[in-house]
Design a protein around this motif. Structure first.
Motif, PDB file in Angstrom:
ATOM      1  N   GLU B 198      65.837  58.250  39.662  1.00  0.00           N
ATOM      2  CA  GLU B 198      66.122  56.598  39.369  1.00  0.00           C
ATOM      3  C   GLU B 198      66.687  56.687  37.821  1.00  0.00           C
ATOM      4  OE1 GLU B 198      66.789  54.241  41.647  1.00  0.00           O
ATOM      5  OE2 GLU B 198      65.381  54.490  43.240  1.00  0.00           O
ATOM      6  N   PRO B 199      67.507  57.513  37.452  1.00  0.00           N
ATOM      7  CA  PRO B 199      67.548  57.716  35.932  1.00  0.00           C
ATOM      8  C   PRO B 199      68.196  56.180  35.513  1.00  0.00           C
ATOM      9  CG  PRO B 199      69.227  58.712  36.912  1.00  0.00           C
ATOM     10  CD  PRO B 199      68.390  58.403  37.866  1.00  0.00           C
ATOM     11  N   THR B 200      68.780  55.163  36.277  1.00  0.00           N
ATOM     12  CA  THR B 200      69.432  54.233  35.485  1.00  0.00           C
ATOM     13  C   THR B 200      68.539  52.842  35.942  1.00  0.00           C
ATOM     14  OG1 THR B 200      71.061  54.157  37.343  1.00  0.00           O
ATOM     15  CG2 THR B 200      71.637  55.279  35.640  1.00  0.00           C
ATOM     16  N   GLY B 201      67.355  53.142  36.680  1.00  0.00           N
ATOM     17  CA  GLY B 201      66.783  52.158  37.260  1.00  0.00           C
ATOM     18  C   GLY B 201      66.346  51.013  36.215  1.00  0.00           C
ATOM     19  N   ASN B 202      66.146  51.467  35.155  1.00  0.00           N
ATOM     20  CA  ASN B 202      65.607  50.384  34.164  1.00  0.00           C
ATOM     21  C   ASN B 202      66.813  49.792  33.046  1.00  0.00           C
ATOM     22  OD1 ASN B 202      63.230  50.501  35.368  1.00  0.00           O
ATOM     23  ND2 ASN B 202      62.013  50.711  33.387  1.00  0.00           N
ATOM     24  N   LEU B 203      67.836  50.214  33.621  1.00  0.00           N
ATOM     25  CA  LEU B 203      69.057  50.011  32.546  1.00  0.00           C
ATOM     26  C   LEU B 203      70.077  48.942  33.005  1.00  0.00           C
ATOM     27  CD1 LEU B 203      69.606  53.820  31.317  1.00  0.00           C
ATOM     28  CD2 LEU B 203      68.293  52.076  30.099  1.00  0.00           C
ATOM     29  N   ASP B 204      70.846  48.335  32.164  1.00  0.00           N
ATOM     30  CA  ASP B 204      71.548  47.559  32.625  1.00  0.00           C
ATOM     31  C   ASP B 204      72.934  48.347  32.674  1.00  0.00           C
ATOM     32  OD1 ASP B 204      73.447  48.182  30.212  1.00  0.00           O
ATOM     33  OD2 ASP B 204      72.144  46.595  29.179  1.00  0.00           O
ATOM     34  N   SER B 205      74.059  47.629  33.566  1.00  0.00           N
ATOM     35  CA  SER B 205      75.136  48.369  34.222  1.00  0.00           C
ATOM     36  C   SER B 205      75.859  49.282  33.110  1.00  0.00           C
ATOM     37  CB  SER B 205      75.942  47.418  35.028  1.00  0.00           C
ATOM     38  OG  SER B 205      76.593  46.386  34.310  1.00  0.00           O
ATOM     39  N   THR B 206      76.050  48.722  31.995  1.00  0.00           N
ATOM     40  CA  THR B 206      77.087  49.274  31.011  1.00  0.00           C
ATOM     41  C   THR B 206      76.147  50.516  30.377  1.00  0.00           C
ATOM     42  OG1 THR B 206      77.186  47.070  30.464  1.00  0.00           O
ATOM     43  CG2 THR B 206      78.026  48.819  28.806  1.00  0.00           C
ATOM     44  N   THR B 207      74.994  50.156  30.086  1.00  0.00           N
ATOM     45  CA  THR B 207      74.125  51.503  29.868  1.00  0.00           C
ATOM     46  C   THR B 207      74.160  52.624  30.882  1.00  0.00           C
ATOM     47  OG1 THR B 207      72.946  49.843  28.642  1.00  0.00           O
ATOM     48  CG2 THR B 207      72.170  52.100  28.687  1.00  0.00           C
ATOM     49  N   SER B 208      73.820  52.223  32.298  1.00  0.00           N
ATOM     50  CA  SER B 208      73.858  53.088  33.343  1.00  0.00           C
ATOM     51  C   SER B 208      75.055  53.886  33.428  1.00  0.00           C
ATOM     52  CB  SER B 208      73.763  52.237  34.725  1.00  0.00           C
ATOM     53  OG  SER B 208      72.764  51.630  34.664  1.00  0.00           O
ATOM     54  N   ARG B 213      78.022  58.978  32.374  1.00  0.00           N
ATOM     55  CA  ARG B 213      79.165  59.803  31.555  1.00  0.00           C
ATOM     56  C   ARG B 213      78.356  61.167  31.028  1.00  0.00           C
ATOM     57  NH1 ARG B 213      81.537  54.951  30.442  1.00  0.00           N
ATOM     58  NH2 ARG B 213      80.383  54.707  28.436  1.00  0.00           N
ATOM     59  N   VAL B 214      77.076  60.965  30.485  1.00  0.00           N
ATOM     60  CA  VAL B 214      76.272  62.148  30.021  1.00  0.00           C
ATOM     61  C   VAL B 214      76.143  62.971  31.165  1.00  0.00           C
ATOM     62  CG1 VAL B 214      74.229  62.726  28.870  1.00  0.00           C
ATOM     63  CG2 VAL B 214      75.233  60.522  28.231  1.00  0.00           C
ATOM     64  N   ALA B 235      75.186  56.706  42.872  1.00  0.00           N
ATOM     65  CA  ALA B 235      75.260  57.922  43.698  1.00  0.00           C
ATOM     66  C   ALA B 235      76.650  58.511  43.858  1.00  0.00           C
ATOM     67  CB  ALA B 235      74.954  57.658  45.184  1.00  0.00           C
ATOM     68  N   ALA B 236      77.792  57.588  43.704  1.00  0.00           N
ATOM     69  CA  ALA B 236      79.047  57.796  43.848  1.00  0.00           C
ATOM     70  C   ALA B 236      79.674  58.886  42.697  1.00  0.00           C
ATOM     71  CB  ALA B 236      80.044  56.671  44.128  1.00  0.00           C
ATOM     72  N   HIS B 237      78.761  58.935  41.587  1.00  0.00           N
ATOM     73  CA  HIS B 237      79.125  59.517  40.484  1.00  0.00           C
ATOM     74  C   HIS B 237      78.848  61.152  40.752  1.00  0.00           C
ATOM     75  CE1 HIS B 237      79.886  56.696  37.236  1.00  0.00           C
ATOM     76  NE2 HIS B 237      79.133  55.904  38.000  1.00  0.00           N
ATOM     77  N   ALA B 238      78.106  61.384  41.678  1.00  0.00           N
ATOM     78  CA  ALA B 238      77.848  62.778  41.930  1.00  0.00           C
ATOM     79  C   ALA B 238      78.716  63.378  42.826  1.00  0.00           C
ATOM     80  CB  ALA B 238      76.355  62.916  42.913  1.00  0.00           C
ATOM     81  N   ARG B 239      79.007  64.733  43.057  1.00  0.00           N
ATOM     82  CA  ARG B 239      80.166  65.194  43.835  1.00  0.00           C
ATOM     83  C   ARG B 239      79.449  65.238  45.247  1.00  0.00           C
ATOM     84  NH1 ARG B 239      82.093  70.238  40.328  1.00  0.00           N
ATOM     85  NH2 ARG B 239      80.504  69.857  39.081  1.00  0.00           N
ATOM     86  N   ARG B 240      78.338  65.172  45.426  1.00  0.00           N
ATOM     87  CA  ARG B 240      77.457  65.379  46.829  1.00  0.00           C
ATOM     88  C   ARG B 240      76.620  64.484  46.989  1.00  0.00           C
ATOM     89  NH1 ARG B 240      74.460  70.807  48.255  1.00  0.00           N
ATOM     90  NH2 ARG B 240      73.287  70.210  50.130  1.00  0.00           N
ATOM     91  N   VAL B 241      76.444  63.717  48.149  1.00  0.00           N
ATOM     92  CA  VAL B 241      75.592  62.832  48.294  1.00  0.00           C
ATOM     93  C   VAL B 241      74.588  63.195  49.592  1.00  0.00           C
ATOM     94  CG1 VAL B 241      74.823  60.270  48.874  1.00  0.00           C
ATOM     95  CG2 VAL B 241      76.914  60.952  47.317  1.00  0.00           C
ATOM     96  N   VAL B 242      73.246  63.142  49.452  1.00  0.00           N
ATOM     97  CA  VAL B 242      72.415  63.535  50.368  1.00  0.00           C
ATOM     98  C   VAL B 242      71.677  62.278  50.869  1.00  0.00           C
ATOM     99  CG1 VAL B 242      70.327  64.889  51.356  1.00  0.00           C
ATOM    100  CG2 VAL B 242      72.186  65.934  49.874  1.00  0.00           C
ATOM    101  N   THR B 268      85.734  54.377  43.185  1.00  0.00           N
ATOM    102  CA  THR B 268      86.873  55.197  42.960  1.00  0.00           C
ATOM    103  C   THR B 268      87.652  55.154  41.376  1.00  0.00           C
ATOM    104  OG1 THR B 268      87.991  53.508  43.952  1.00  0.00           O
ATOM    105  CG2 THR B 268      87.754  55.603  45.115  1.00  0.00           C
ATOM    106  N   THR B 269      87.474  54.183  40.698  1.00  0.00           N
ATOM    107  CA  THR B 269      87.926  53.868  39.569  1.00  0.00           C
ATOM    108  C   THR B 269      87.170  54.623  38.639  1.00  0.00           C
ATOM    109  OG1 THR B 269      86.759  51.677  39.234  1.00  0.00           O
ATOM    110  CG2 THR B 269      89.055  51.758  39.940  1.00  0.00           C
ATOM    111  N   LYS B 270      85.776  54.688  39.002  1.00  0.00           N
ATOM    112  CA  LYS B 270      84.775  55.363  37.730  1.00  0.00           C
ATOM    113  C   LYS B 270      84.979  57.100  38.037  1.00  0.00           C
ATOM    114  CE  LYS B 270      81.997  51.231  37.867  1.00  0.00           C
ATOM    115  NZ  LYS B 270      81.207  50.666  38.787  1.00  0.00           N
TER     116      LYS B 270
END
Ligand SMILES: Nc1ncnc2c1ncn2[C@@H]1O[C@H](COP(=O)(O)OP(=O)(O)OP(=O)(O)O)[C@@H](O)[C@H]1O
Ligand SMILES: [Mg+2]
Lengths: 415, 274
Positions: B198-208, B213-214, B235-242, B268-270
């Motif tokens: 959950e790396p973005t669990g504590n972040l707002d959407s812009t920061t997420s 991007r990193v 999850a959609a940023h990854a290339r594979r989703v389990v 899809t835009t992202k």
């Protein structure tokens, strides 16, 4: 993780948690401080007794033949005391035989002493003074000099001329604002002429060594010094070296045993008193005092250890998530164990160093404001630091092993 | 699990099924993670909680995998096993050809230090240490000398654009900056997997998005990334989703199929860079 890293980490933690660290340090600090201070007092008393007290009473490389020791530091039991009472007094006719066996280069003096009342027509009423009749090299052996007038001339010893050398206290009391030289004093009513003023010999435990007077042994007061004319109190022998003193002592012992017709099985019925024999009791006592000086602060250190242990346990609880993180990043059990033990032993060592500093300060303070001549013992400093670090290690082991056993997942989850 | 050939360009469903199907066999070098029938049960005072009930999972070098699933499905449990923080009750776990499920505590610590870079939801930085000191931490336990540590930690912070913040403490940094410090710390020992729970669990959407991007950039440079999230658009940023459910793998598919299936409109835009 290497040890240097662990110490750096520990110092960092101590720096960032100043208040908590200060409390932790206190226990060890106080314990070590008292250790240093108490040992320095005992040590100082020892130095004082050796150098100032006994050193003044018994000159270097010298011994005194007496019927019983005159410096008693309290270890004489009733039985020994009764035996002392039964002993024959030393007689002046025993002296030539003693002198005969002394090795070349040895000096000797014969003394008899008593407290007698002294008075003059210039000062206040009669005063009790320690009067010593002396003969031989007494002033040389004691390295006692006069500040006014002169020592006795050889013929004064032979003739028993009524001349006297008085100590500073006696001058002050019997000759206020007067030069006492060539004036008359009375010793137990007998007229004496003052020929010299002895230099001050200071005091010990508030007891002055300056309320004294010296007369030639053969002078008229002799019959007042002891119940019988021929009785003497001591033959003082001084050798050029310690080895020669031992030889002289052995010779004198044999002569005395012969004169007293002792059989080989019988014990000496006289005493050969040296600085060492006078200090024998003190040396024994010092052992107990040092033990007490170590045991009492040790109690404080145990309390200190418990405080450190508790604070370390709290630290482990507070830093659970830190420990979890460190483990997640690759810290092994022994790394975590080392971190906390080094932290607590660094705390202990820092506390000990502070305690040493305070203890030395306390010792110096006592030296300046009290008559106690405290001397800091180097071994107590080393012991203090070692014990402080040891307390740190011992009290860190349990909290550290708790930390090392933490499960990283549970630890990480804790906030 | 989907049975169709699902080519994500790095591993195919067939290859993955083949490598997990042979218990005891040492996988090839380019399989970073191979889990065969992984089980983890918790004994809650007599009642057995079966958090993982036989998970098969194979991840090749340079894959970028998101693990999803409802709360309690076993995502964190699986991450702890993959990250060598925990040991399974059953099954095998191979990491870079090493059988982790048979290792001792100290060996696991060694593997965590060398092979795994963790990024946590709550950042987990040491509050009293500077960014640089935080990033140096894994190198301390790797026994790297101080000057080299400093150099590598500075490099790692530079690579997440925190070069000018080396001596700031966590409370002097924003949430996104803190997470980037954590990423620098995860990467500083050049691990074979970057594991993020959950790396973005504590972040707002812009920061997420900034953190994503990193991750994308790291993946592009060849870093293997495994990330747990319960947000489909993350999850959609990854290339594979389990997707996990009740302690087993429910689906394992390429990002596009996942996006189609769950119907993320704006995702899809992202992910335009594919
Ligand atoms: N230490 C533990 N002791 C007992 N049960 C546990 C423990 N850790 C997890 N569980 C149980 O295992 C199951 C899976 O938990 P896990 O934390 O892996 O879920 P998750 O998918 O990460 O959920 P979330 O999205 O809420 O983080 C849950 O039923 C949970 O209660
Ligand atoms: Mg979870």
């Amino acid at each position: 993780m290497n040890p240097l890293e662990a110490v750096r980490l520990a110092l960092n933690t101590i720096r960032t948690q100043k208040l908590k660290s200060a409390f932790t340090l206190m226990g060890v600090c106080i314990g070590v401080m008292f250790l240093i201070a108490v040992v320095s007092i005992v040590n100082g008393m020892g130095v004082y007794l050796k150098d100032d007290l006994v050193g003044k009473l018994i000159a270097i490389n010298s011994f005194e033949v007496r019927h019983r020791p005159n410096i008693n530091m309290g270890d004489t039991d009733a039985e020994t005391w009764r035996e002392y009472q039964r002993r024959k007094r030393l007689r002046d006719y025993e002296v030539p035989a003693i002198v005969e066996v002394l090795p070349a280069g040895t000096r000797y003096a014969v003394t008899a002493d008593a407290s007698l009342s002294m008075s003059s027509r210039y000062g206040g009423g009669p005063r009790s003074v320690r009067v010593t009749g002396v003969e031989g090299a007494f002033f040389d052996i004691k390295s006692l000099e006069v500040t006014e007038g002169r020592l006795f001339a050889p013929q004064e010893y032979v003739m028993g001329t009524p001349v006297v050398i008085i100590g500073p206290d006696v001058v002050e009391r019997l000759f206020p604002n007067l030069n006492p030289i060539d004036r008359e004093v009375r010793i137990a009513g007998l007229p004496y002429t003052v020929v010299g003023v002895a230099e001050s010999q200071g005091s010990a435990f508030g007891m002055s060594f300056d309320n004294v007077a010296y007369v030639p042994l053969q002078a008229p007061a002799r019959r007042l010094l002891n119940t019988e004319q021929s009785m003497i109190d001591a033959v003082i022998v001084q050798s050029p070296s310690e080895a020669e003193m031992t030889e002289a002592m052995e010779n004198v012992r044999q002569v005395m045993r012969m004169q007293h017709q002792l059989r080989p099985a019988q014990k000496d019925d006289f005493s050969l008193q040296t600085a060492d024999s006078a200090l024998e009791f003190w040396n024994k006592l010092q052992g107990y005092l040092v033990l007490a000086g170590v045991a009492l602060p040790a109690f404080g250190l145990v309390v200190g250890a418990i405080v450190i242990m508790n604070i370390m346990l709290v630290a482990v609880a507070e830093r659970t998530s830190e420990i979890g993180l460190r483990k997640a990043l690759g810290a092994r059990r022994r790394d975590v164990l080392a971190q906390f033990i080094v932290e607590s032993s660094t705390l202990g060592a820092v506390g000990a160093v502070a305690g040493v500093a305070l203890g030395v300060l306390l010792a110096l303070l006592m030296r300046t404001v009290t008559p106690l001549p405290t001397v800091v013992a180097p071994w107590s400093v080393a012991l203090g630091v070692l014990v402080g670090a040891g307390v740190g290690i011992v009290s860190g082991v349990y909290p550290a092993s708790r930390a090392a056993k933490l499960d990283p997942i549970t630890a990480l989850r804790q906030e | 699990m989907s049975n169709t050939i699902d080519d994500i360009g790095i591993s195919t469903t067939g290859e993955r099924q083949a490598v997990v199907a042979t218990p005891g066999a040492t996988p090839d070098q380019d399989w970073v993670i191979v889990a065969r029938g992984l089980k983890r049960e918790y004994d809650m005072g007599g009642e057995i909680v079966r958090a993982l009930r036989g998970v098969d999972l194979a991840i090749r070098k340079n894959e970028y995998v998101a693990i999803m699933g409802p709360s309690g499905s076993g995502k964190s449990t699986l991450m702890n096993l993959i990250g060598c923080l925990d040991s399974p009750n059953g099954g095998e776990y191979w990491l870079n050809g090493m059988l982790v499920s048979a290792m001792s505590d100290d060996q696991l610590a060694r593997v965590r230090n060398k092979e795994i870079g963790f990024v946590f939801q709550t950042f987990n930085l040491l509050p009293r240490a500077t960014a640089l000191q935080n990033v140096e931490l894994p190198l301390v336990y790797a026994g790297i000398p101080a000057d080299e540590r400093k150099r590598r930690a500075t490099e790692a912070l530079d690579s997440v654009q925190l070069g000018p913040r080396l001596h700031h403490r966590p409370n002097e940094l924003s949430g996104g900056q803190r997470q980037r410090v954590a990423i620098a710390r995860a990467l500083v020992n050049r691990p074979s997997i970057l594991l993020a729970d959950e790396p973005t669990g504590n972040l707002d959407s812009t920061t997420s998005q900034e953190i994503m991007r990193v991750f994308e950039e790291l993946s592009r440079q060849g870093q293997t990334v495994v990330m747990v999230t319960h947000e489909p658009d993350i999850a959609a940023h990854a290339r594979r989703v389990v997707v996990l459910r009740d302690g087993i793998v429910e689906s394992d598919e390429r990002r596009e199929r996942f996006v189609d299936r769950v119907g993320i409109q704006h995702a899809t835009t992202k992910v335009a860079h594919d």
